[in-house]
Design a protein around this motif. Structure first.
Motif, PDB file in Angstrom:
ATOM      1  N   TRP A 325     -69.055 -14.315 -61.732  1.00 20.19           N
ATOM      2  CA  TRP A 325     -67.500 -14.822 -61.435  1.00 20.19           C
ATOM      3  C   TRP A 325     -67.968 -15.782 -60.117  1.00 20.19           C
ATOM      4  N   VAL A 326     -67.461 -17.089 -60.152  1.00 22.90           N
ATOM      5  CA  VAL A 326     -67.448 -18.043 -59.169  1.00 22.90           C
ATOM      6  C   VAL A 326     -66.020 -18.086 -58.572  1.00 22.90           C
ATOM      7  N   VAL A 327     -65.592 -17.497 -57.561  1.00 25.48           N
ATOM      8  CA  VAL A 327     -64.098 -17.232 -57.015  1.00 25.48           C
ATOM      9  C   VAL A 327     -64.066 -18.494 -55.886  1.00 25.48           C
ATOM     10  N   LEU A 328     -63.303 -19.178 -56.324  1.00 24.97           N
ATOM     11  CA  LEU A 328     -62.742 -20.648 -55.839  1.00 24.97           C
ATOM     12  C   LEU A 328     -61.416 -20.694 -55.018  1.00 24.97           C
ATOM     13  N   PHE A 329     -61.496 -20.492 -53.870  1.00 24.80           N
ATOM     14  CA  PHE A 329     -60.450 -20.617 -53.066  1.00 24.80           C
ATOM     15  C   PHE A 329     -60.149 -22.128 -52.771  1.00 24.80           C
ATOM     16  N   SER A 330     -58.971 -22.685 -53.198  1.00 26.02           N
ATOM     17  CA  SER A 330     -58.613 -24.080 -52.952  1.00 26.02           C
ATOM     18  C   SER A 330     -57.626 -24.480 -52.243  1.00 26.02           C
ATOM     19  N   ARG A 331     -57.482 -25.701 -51.581  1.00 29.56           N
ATOM     20  CA  ARG A 331     -56.320 -26.157 -50.765  1.00 29.56           C
ATOM     21  C   ARG A 331     -55.117 -26.374 -51.557  1.00 29.56           C
ATOM     22  N   THR A 332     -55.362 -26.760 -52.855  1.00 30.32           N
ATOM     23  CA  THR A 332     -54.471 -27.236 -53.753  1.00 30.32           C
ATOM     24  C   THR A 332     -54.201 -26.233 -55.076  1.00 30.32           C
ATOM     25  N   ARG A 333     -53.116 -26.422 -55.725  1.00 34.58           N
ATOM     26  CA  ARG A 333     -52.650 -25.566 -56.837  1.00 34.58           C
ATOM     27  C   ARG A 333     -53.232 -25.880 -57.915  1.00 34.58           C
ATOM     28  N   TRP A 334     -53.751 -24.894 -58.956  1.00 29.76           N
ATOM     29  CA  TRP A 334     -54.325 -25.389 -59.928  1.00 29.76           C
ATOM     30  C   TRP A 334     -53.665 -26.435 -61.035  1.00 29.76           C
ATOM     31  N   SER A 335     -54.041 -27.358 -61.436  1.00 29.25           N
ATOM     32  CA  SER A 335     -53.491 -28.366 -62.239  1.00 29.25           C
ATOM     33  C   SER A 335     -54.521 -28.565 -63.258  1.00 29.25           C
ATOM     34  N   ALA A 336     -54.202 -28.434 -64.639  1.00 28.97           N
ATOM     35  CA  ALA A 336     -55.311 -28.874 -65.681  1.00 28.97           C
ATOM     36  C   ALA A 336     -55.552 -30.506 -65.609  1.00 28.97           C
ATOM     37  N   ASN A 394     -51.396 -17.044 -42.050  1.00 31.48           N
ATOM     38  CA  ASN A 394     -52.264 -17.340 -42.711  1.00 31.48           C
ATOM     39  C   ASN A 394     -53.301 -16.079 -43.106  1.00 31.48           C
ATOM     40  N   TRP A 395     -53.664 -15.666 -41.740  1.00 34.52           N
ATOM     41  CA  TRP A 395     -54.550 -14.506 -41.746  1.00 34.52           C
ATOM     42  C   TRP A 395     -54.005 -13.466 -42.695  1.00 34.52           C
ATOM     43  N   ILE A 396     -52.849 -12.714 -42.369  1.00 38.40           N
ATOM     44  CA  ILE A 396     -52.337 -11.839 -43.221  1.00 38.40           C
ATOM     45  C   ILE A 396     -52.115 -12.166 -44.722  1.00 38.40           C
ATOM     46  N   ASN A 397     -51.640 -13.273 -44.987  1.00 38.46           N
ATOM     47  CA  ASN A 397     -51.576 -13.658 -46.352  1.00 38.46           C
ATOM     48  C   ASN A 397     -52.928 -13.602 -47.110  1.00 38.46           C
ATOM     49  N   ARG A 398     -53.883 -14.308 -46.439  1.00 38.39           N
ATOM     50  CA  ARG A 398     -55.393 -14.361 -47.084  1.00 38.39           C
ATOM     51  C   ARG A 398     -55.896 -12.842 -47.504  1.00 38.39           C
ATOM     52  N   ARG A 399     -55.660 -12.113 -46.333  1.00 38.14           N
ATOM     53  CA  ARG A 399     -56.361 -10.657 -46.380  1.00 38.14           C
ATOM     54  C   ARG A 399     -55.706  -9.880 -47.417  1.00 38.14           C
ATOM     55  N   GLU A 423     -60.951 -24.479 -45.677  1.00 35.55           N
ATOM     56  CA  GLU A 423     -61.218 -23.806 -44.483  1.00 35.55           C
ATOM     57  C   GLU A 423     -60.470 -22.619 -44.044  1.00 35.55           C
ATOM     58  N   ARG A 424     -59.304 -22.938 -44.460  1.00 31.11           N
ATOM     59  CA  ARG A 424     -58.241 -21.907 -44.222  1.00 31.11           C
ATOM     60  C   ARG A 424     -58.467 -20.554 -44.615  1.00 31.11           C
ATOM     61  N   ALA A 425     -59.241 -20.635 -45.811  1.00 31.87           N
ATOM     62  CA  ALA A 425     -59.471 -19.280 -46.572  1.00 31.87           C
ATOM     63  C   ALA A 425     -60.360 -18.432 -46.037  1.00 31.87           C
TER      64      ALA A 425
END
Length: 452
Positions: A325-336, A394-399, A423-425
């Motif tokens: 699994w490559v788990v990718l935390f992105s700064r933007t939402r998924w878009s095909a 952000n810290w709470i939401n990400r955890r 970087e915020r992830a």
């Protein structure tokens, strides 16, 4: 001459004694096609031309073509399992089909160096009092690999799986178990189950390993049984192998892997320690878990899995898809349309879990949906409003998001490779039980070596 020294070959039911080879190599395969190919090539290149040997291979329901590779190899007799029966059961399957008077246990992540096999066979010929021999292990970069352990003390078992390893007494016990600082430049009494040559005469008629230890600690039980029977196992530093270490085990994923490790350790303690010590071990493990959770530290198992492992329940082994699994935390939402290059960066044997950033509004559900055959899209919970625009929020939401995603990943086998394109992830680091942190923005950042 070698066959005469070692004794007559075993007689198989309905078989011809004269057709029995000197050596049977028992090889277990599970989704390690490339390592298996390299292992067999090294075996063929290092075996003396006059060495009579067979390979009995068991494929535990691989999905990467490992079984087809084995089926096309010379000297290989293949047993295909529909499901992953575990390492111990597969070794026993191969053993019951083997005809040799010498048995080489070999994992697919081993590559034998020239002369290694001959040196091990010669040692058993020269030393009839020795029951088995193992080689010296090297890392893929050629450096020495500390892959040897002794039978653990009770303190060492606690140090192995808790934070008490930081205390001097427990740390010393763990280091003694791991044989740190020992001299491996000379032959000495010890062995490793990844590559060990054994005399058939010292083994059981039908089994080598105790199948209640499917993945871990089965070799420790075997070594203990042989030692109690007065048999010696040796390591030879002039017989060398390269060991990639954990090629199959890492595919289990951290939760399944640790539950098997801990559950089998409980079984080992039950067999080897006084009865009063097992409740002490369980109490220490529970206390360690609760303290880590209290201080917000990552724990390898949820409470349910921990309690099951402390009962000695290792749980099932995974079947089917075991890609990383490559788990990718992105700064933007998924878009095909907006992320066509993300899927193109996946290497063979990998799948993507794309994680959206926190939303502006709270939501408590974690939704994961497939995107084709190689990627999944995750919308994790957002506990507090304002998404990730306020550092504390952000810290709470990400955890919280990391906890929900880990629960999902715990139900799906595969190693976890974390990549942060935002970087915020960073608050999620260590919360997914990841095996590796991948660099962001590098060319083909998800390419891994040594995978089929």
């Amino acid at each position: 001459m070698l066959r005469e020294t070692l004794g007559p070959p075993p007689r198989q039911p309905g078989g011809d004694v004269t057709s029995a080879p000197l050596l049977s190599v028992l090889l277990v395969s599970w989704n390690t096609r490339e390592q298996t190919r390299q292992c067999l090539e090294s075996l063929a290149s290092t075996a003396d031309p006059d060495l009579d040997y067979e390979v009995v291979a068991v494929d535990n329901g691989s999905s990467d073509g490992s079984a087809d590779l084995l089926a096309g190899q010379p000297r290989v007799r293949l047993i295909r399992n529909k499901h992953n029966n575990g390492f111990a059961a597969a070794v026993n399957q191969a053993y019951r089909r083997a005809n040799g008077q010498l048995i080489l246990l070999l994992t697919s992540d081993i590559r034998l160096h020239p002369g290694a096999l001959s040196r091990m066979v010669d040692h058993l010929r020269e030393r009839p009092d020795v029951a088995g021999v193992s080689p010296l292990y090297l890392n893929p970069d050629g450096t020495f690999q500390q892959h040897y352990v002794q039978q653990p003390s009770f303190a060492a078992t606690i140090a192995l799986v808790t934070a008490l390893r930081r205390l001097p007494g427990f740390r010393q016990a763990l280091h003694r178990f791991q044989m740190r600082g020992e001299d491996f430049s000379r032959p000495r009494q010890l062995a490793s189950g990844s590559c060990v040559l054994l005399r058939r005469a010292v083994l059981g008629q039908q089994t080598i390993f105790d199948e209640t230890f499917p993945v871990y600690w089965n070799d420790a039980i075997l070594a203990r049984q042989l030692d109690q029977a007065g048999h010696e196992l040796w390591m030879l530093p002039d017989a060398m192998v390269t060991h990639s270490r954990g090629a199959s085990c890492r595919l289990l994923g951290p939760t399944i892997r640790f539950r098997h490790l801990l559950g089998s350790l409980v079984g080992y303690l039950r067999m080897t320690q006084p009865r009063h010590r097992l409740p002490v071990f369980r109490a220490v493990l529970l206390a360690d878990h609760l303290v880590k959770r209290l201080f917000g530290r990552s724990v390898p198992l949820g409470l349910g899995d921990l309690l099951a492992a402390l009962r000695g329940d290792v749980g099932p082994l995974p079947d089917g898809d075991t890609r990383d699994w490559v788990v990718l935390f992105s700064r933007t939402r998924w878009s095909a349309d907006g992320h066509p290059t993300v899927l193109g960066q996946l290497a063979p044997g990998q799948r993507l879990l794309f994680v959206d950033p926190p939303g502006r509004r709270p939501r408590w559900r974690c939704e994961v949906s497939p995107i084709g055959s190689a990627a999944w899209h995750a919308v994790a919970p957002t506990a507090l409003p304002l998404g990730d625009s306020v550092p504390l929020v952000n810290w709470i939401n990400r955890r919280i998001a990391a906890g929900a995603l880990r629960d999902w990943l715990d139900r799906h086998a595969g190693a976890r490779l974390l990549r942060l394109d935002d970087e915020r992830a960073r608050p999620v680091l260590g919360r997914l039980g990841e095996d590796e942190l991948l660099p962001a923005g590098a060319p083909r950042p998800m390419e891994r070596s040594g995978r089929g």
